[in-house]
Design a protein around this motif. Structure first.
Motif, PDB file in Angstrom:
ATOM      1  N   VAL A 310       0.819  -1.236   0.027  1.00 38.11           N
ATOM      2  CA  VAL A 310      -0.115  -0.011  -0.054  1.00 38.11           C
ATOM      3  C   VAL A 310       0.716   1.412  -0.009  1.00 38.11           C
ATOM      4  N   ILE A 311       0.665   2.214  -1.023  1.00 36.80           N
ATOM      5  CA  ILE A 311       1.369   3.433  -0.880  1.00 36.80           C
ATOM      6  C   ILE A 311       0.231   4.214  -0.248  1.00 36.80           C
ATOM      7  N   ALA A 312       0.874   4.955   0.940  1.00 37.47           N
ATOM      8  CA  ALA A 312      -0.091   5.640   1.893  1.00 37.47           C
ATOM      9  C   ALA A 312       0.637   7.164   1.620  1.00 37.47           C
ATOM     10  N   TYR A 313      -0.216   8.249   1.376  1.00 35.60           N
ATOM     11  CA  TYR A 313       0.113   9.357   1.573  1.00 35.60           C
ATOM     12  C   TYR A 313       0.065  10.126   2.979  1.00 35.60           C
ATOM     13  N   GLU A 314       0.800  11.058   3.166  1.00 36.72           N
ATOM     14  CA  GLU A 314       0.862  11.647   4.553  1.00 36.72           C
ATOM     15  C   GLU A 314      -0.369  12.225   4.662  1.00 36.72           C
ATOM     16  N   GLY A 315      -1.164  11.876   5.906  1.00 43.35           N
ATOM     17  CA  GLY A 315      -2.328  12.558   6.100  1.00 43.35           C
ATOM     18  C   GLY A 315      -3.509  11.650   5.509  1.00 43.35           C
ATOM     19  N   SER A 316      -3.250  10.723   4.846  1.00 38.23           N
ATOM     20  CA  SER A 316      -4.344   9.669   4.326  1.00 38.23           C
ATOM     21  C   SER A 316      -5.005   8.968   5.444  1.00 38.23           C
ATOM     22  N   ASN A 317      -6.149   8.290   5.327  1.00 33.03           N
ATOM     23  CA  ASN A 317      -6.674   7.406   5.964  1.00 33.03           C
ATOM     24  C   ASN A 317      -6.232   5.979   5.744  1.00 33.03           C
ATOM     25  N   HIS A 318      -5.598   5.468   6.673  1.00 35.30           N
ATOM     26  CA  HIS A 318      -5.036   4.206   6.158  1.00 35.30           C
ATOM     27  C   HIS A 318      -6.045   3.063   6.308  1.00 35.30           C
ATOM     28  N   ALA A 319      -6.908   3.596   7.095  1.00 34.32           N
ATOM     29  CA  ALA A 319      -8.209   2.411   7.137  1.00 34.32           C
ATOM     30  C   ALA A 319      -9.020   2.439   6.115  1.00 34.32           C
ATOM     31  N   ALA A 320      -8.771   3.231   5.053  1.00 35.90           N
ATOM     32  CA  ALA A 320      -9.677   3.173   3.686  1.00 35.90           C
ATOM     33  C   ALA A 320      -9.291   2.256   2.986  1.00 35.90           C
ATOM     34  N   THR A 321     -10.026   1.710   1.905  1.00 30.97           N
ATOM     35  CA  THR A 321      -9.693   0.749   1.108  1.00 30.97           C
ATOM     36  C   THR A 321      -8.850   1.430  -0.004  1.00 30.97           C
ATOM     37  N   PRO A 322      -7.809   1.000  -0.490  1.00 32.98           N
ATOM     38  CA  PRO A 322      -6.953   1.546  -1.406  1.00 32.98           C
ATOM     39  C   PRO A 322      -7.616   1.471  -2.656  1.00 32.98           C
ATOM     40  N   ALA A 323      -7.321   2.427  -3.836  1.00 31.13           N
ATOM     41  CA  ALA A 323      -7.300   2.280  -5.205  1.00 31.13           C
ATOM     42  C   ALA A 323      -6.797   1.356  -5.466  1.00 31.13           C
ATOM     43  N   PHE A 324      -7.265   0.397  -6.580  1.00 25.88           N
ATOM     44  CA  PHE A 324      -6.629  -0.800  -7.240  1.00 25.88           C
ATOM     45  C   PHE A 324      -6.335  -0.359  -8.750  1.00 25.88           C
TER      46      PHE A 324
END
Length: 564
Positions: A310-324
C-alpha cells in the motif's frame, strides 16, 4: 577437491593477493564492506500458518546489502543448517576475474556442507543500481534471498533528478508445504511442480489472500516527492506484472545499468531481473495499491492471485480501502513484451554502450522443454529443459575447479553452435521430443565478440523464458516473434543504444539476439531463471579462457573454497 589441490589453492591464493595489489587495485579496494550471513532454520508465519524454513540472519527476505561502486566486499556465509548444503549467488555482479565468488553450486564452487563457512570476496566493478542475492542450489532461493543496493561512487550523481527516498521491493513466492515436499512431488511425477500458495512483496503477500489481512507492506509517501522503487524479481517460477493505482512508473535502470527514461503504466519483472523505477507522489492524498500478479503463457492454467503493498500518502486515512490498479491480463503477451521493446541504454559519454560491432562467433541456441525417458515417473516421462536439445547434467565437482586444475572427464567443450536438427521452432513440434543429456559446454577465446540468438520453441509447450547469464552483461540488440531469420532480421538490430542486461525474457514463440564481449575469464553459467526449468536442465555454461596479461587471468581459488 583432493589434498594436493588444496595445497595448490593456498599457494596460488597467497600469490594472487600480491598480483592484485597494484595502485589501481588498491584504489578500487580502498573501501571494504564486510557482511556476515548466518543461514539457519527459523519459524516463519505467513497466511496464518507457521513453518520452519531456511533463512539468512532469521529474515525472509534476508538483509538488504548496501555498497558503492568500486567497493571490495567480503561476505562470510555460515551454513548453520543441519541437513542441507548451501551456496549464495550475487546475482548480476560481474565477478571480474573472481569466478570463485559467483556461487552457483557445482558450477563455480561445491556447496558449503552443514557446519562450514565460506567467505565470498569480490569487488564491485563498473556497476551501480539494484541487484540481488540468493541461494543457488536445490530451490534454496525460495526463502534465501535479498536485495543488493549499489550506490554510485562518492561525488557521482544520478543521470536523473535525485529521488527523495529509495525503497527496495523484492518480489517472492510462498508455499504452505515444505520445499522438500514440493521437490518430492516433482521427482515422482516427472511433470511440473505444485504452484506456490502466494506471491509476496518484501516477504508479505498483502491483504487480498485468505487469512492475510495484517500481512502487507505499507510505504509512506509525501505529496510532491519522487521515490525510487528498487525492484528485484526473486519469484521462483512467476514473471510478474507490477503497477501502482493512479501513478505512472518511469524506468531509469535495469539490471544495474542506466537507461533512457521510459514511462509506463506497469512493468514486467521476470525472475532474475531488477530495475529502478521513479514514482512521483502526484495524486490526491489517499491510499493506493501497489500490486503484482503473474504473466503466464496462455496454455498453462495457473492461479493469478495478486500480491499487494500500500502506497499511503501523509495525512491519508490508512483504514480506507486503497484504489486498485489496472494490470494486464495473465496471458497478455503483447503487454509482456512491451517494456523490453521500448528499453534503450543511456549511451552517454559517461555511460557508453560498448556494443560489439564485429562478431567473432555466431551462436544460435534453441531453448524450451523436451521429454526424457523415466520409467518410474507417474507421467511416463520427465520434462527436461534443453538448449539445442541438450539438457545439462552437473558433475559432482565444480566446473570451474575442473577447468582451472585441468581435471579430465568432467566436461567437454563441444556444445553445438547451432541446433543439431532444424524444424519449425515456433510451429508444430517434431515427433521426437526426447532430450539428450550431458555436460557439454561452449568454449570462448578471451576477448572474443559473440552474437547469441536465443530461439524459443514449442516442443512441449510455448513459454516465455527468462534467461540469465553469469559473469558478464549483454546487449539486447534484437527481438521478434516467430522463427529467427538470419538473412533479414539483423537489418533491424539496434547497435546504437540497446539495453544492457544480465537477464532477458525470450518471448513466447519468438527470439532475442544478444551481443557480448567474452573478456572475463572463468566458467559462466547460463540458465532459465524459472527455478523449475533450471532444475530440469535448461542450462549450459561458457568456458572463457585466460587472456595474455596478468590482469586478464582468473585469480586463483581462495584457501577456504568448499571441497567437493
Amino acid at each position: 577437491m583432493d589434498t594436493s589441490d588444496g595445497i595448490i589453492c593456498r599457494l596460488l591464493y597467497a600469490w594472487s593477493l600480491l598480483l592484485v595489489t597494484t595502485p589501481a587495485a588498491l584504489e578500487a579496494q580502498s573501501i571494504t564492506r564486510r557482511f556476515a550471513f548466518h543461514v539457519r532454520y527459523q519459524n516463519v508465519t505467513r497466511l496464518c500458518s507457521t513453518k520452519v524454513v531456511p533463512t539468512v540472519n532469521g529474515q525472509v527476505p534476508g538483509p538488504t546489502m548496501y555498497m558503492r561502486e568500486g567497493d571490495r566486499v567480503l561476505v562470510k556465509v555460515n551454513n548453520e543448517l543441519h541437513d542441507k548444503n548451501i551456496t549464495i549467488h550475487w546475482h548480476g555482479l560481474k565477478q571480474v576475474r573472481t569466478g570463485w565468488a559467483d556461487g552457483p553450486g557445482y558450477v563455480t564452487q561445491c556447496p558449503m556442507k552443514p557446519g562450514t563457512s565460506y567467505t565470498y570476496n569480490f569487488t564491485v566493478s563498473g556497476q551501480r543500481g539494484t541487484l540481488w542475492w540468493h541461494g543457488h542450489n536445490n530451490w534454496m532461493r525460495y526463502t534465501v534471498y535479498g536485495a543488493i543496493v549499489i550506490l554510485p561512487k562518492k561525488g557521482d550523481r544520478y543521470p536523473f533528478p535525485k529521488p527523495y527516498a529509495q525503497i527496495p521491493l523484492v518480489l517472492g513466492e510462498w508455499w504452505k508445504a515444505s520445499m522438500d515436499a514440493v521437490l518430492q512431488q516433482l521427482r515422482q511425477t516427472g511433470g511440473g511442480p505444485n504452484i506456490s500458495d502466494a506471491y509476496t512483496i518484501n516477504g508479505q503477500p498483502g491483504d487480498l489472500y485468505p487469512c492475510s489481512a495484517t500481512e502487507r507492506i505499507v510505504i509512506p509517501v509525501k505529496s510532491g516527492k519522487t521515490y525510487m522503487l528498487r525492484i528485484a524479481g526473486a519469484t521462483m517460477n512467476g514473471e510478474m506484472f507490477l503497477s501502482v493505482a493512479g501513478h505512472k512508473l518511469t524506468v531509469v535502470e535495469v539490471d544495474a545499468s542506466y537507461t533512457k527514461p521510459v514511462e509506463m503504466d506497469y512493468v514486467l519483472i521476470t525472475p532474475g531481473q531488477s530495475m529502478n523505477v521513479l514514482l512521483k507522489a502526484d495524486q490526491p492524498v489517499g491510499t493506493y495499491y501497489l500490486a503484482v500478479r503473474p504473466y503466464i503463457a496462455p496454455n498453462i492454467n495457473l492461479d493469478n492471485t495478486t500480491a499487494t503493498a500500500v502506497i499511503a500518502y501523509e495525512g491519508s486515512n490508512h483504514a480506507a480501502t486503497p484504489a486498485f490498479p489496472t494490470l494486464p491480463a495473465i496471458n497478455d503477451s503483447v503487454s509482456a513484451n512491451a517494456l523490453s521493446r521500448k528499453m534503450r541504454s543511456l549511451a552517454s559519454e559517461a555511460f557508453p554502450a560498448r556494443v560489439p560491432l564485429q562478431i567473432d562467433r555466431h551462436l544460435f541456441f534453441t531453448l524450451g522443454l523436451a521429454i526424457r525417458p523415466c520409467a518410474n515417473c507417474t507421467l511416463g516421462g520427465r520434462l527436461s529443459g534443453v538448449f539445442n536439445n541438450i539438457s545439462l547434467e552437473l558433475p559432482k565437482t565444480a566446473l570451474l575447479q575442473a577447468h582451472y586444475f585441468r581435471k579430465p572427464n568432467v566436461f567437454v567443450t563441444n556444445f553445438p553452435d547451432n541446433p543439431t536438427s532444424a524444424f519449425n521452432y515456433t510451429g508444430r513440434p517434431p515427433n521426437n521430443t526426447m532430450a539428450k543429456s550431458g555436460t557439454r559446454l561452449s568454449f570462448l577465446p578471451f576477448n572474443s565478440s559473440v552474437q547469441l540468438v536465443l530461439q524459443s520453441t514449442a516442443m512441449v509447450a510455448p513459454e516465455n523464458h527468462p534467461i540469465h547469464l553469469h559473469g558478464t552483461n549483454f546487449f539486447v540488440v534484437g527481438m521478434g516473434l516467430g522463427n529467427y531469420n538470419a538473412s533479414s532480421d539483423p537489418s533491424s538490430f539496434n547497435l546504437l543504444d540497446p539495453p544492457e542486461r544480465n537477464t532477458i525474457g525470450v518471448p513466447m514463440g519468438g527470439w532475442v539476439a544478444l551481443r557480448l564481449q567474452a573478456n572475463n575469464p572463468g566458467v559462466w553459467f547460463m540458465h532459465c531463471h524459472l527455478e523449475f526449468h533450471t532444475s530440469v536442465g535448461l542450462a549450459t555454461a561458457f568456458v572463457v579462457e585466460d587472456g595474455p596479461n596478468p590482469e586478464d587471468k582468473l585469480i586463483p581459488p581462495p584457501s577456504d573454497l568448499p571441497p567437493c
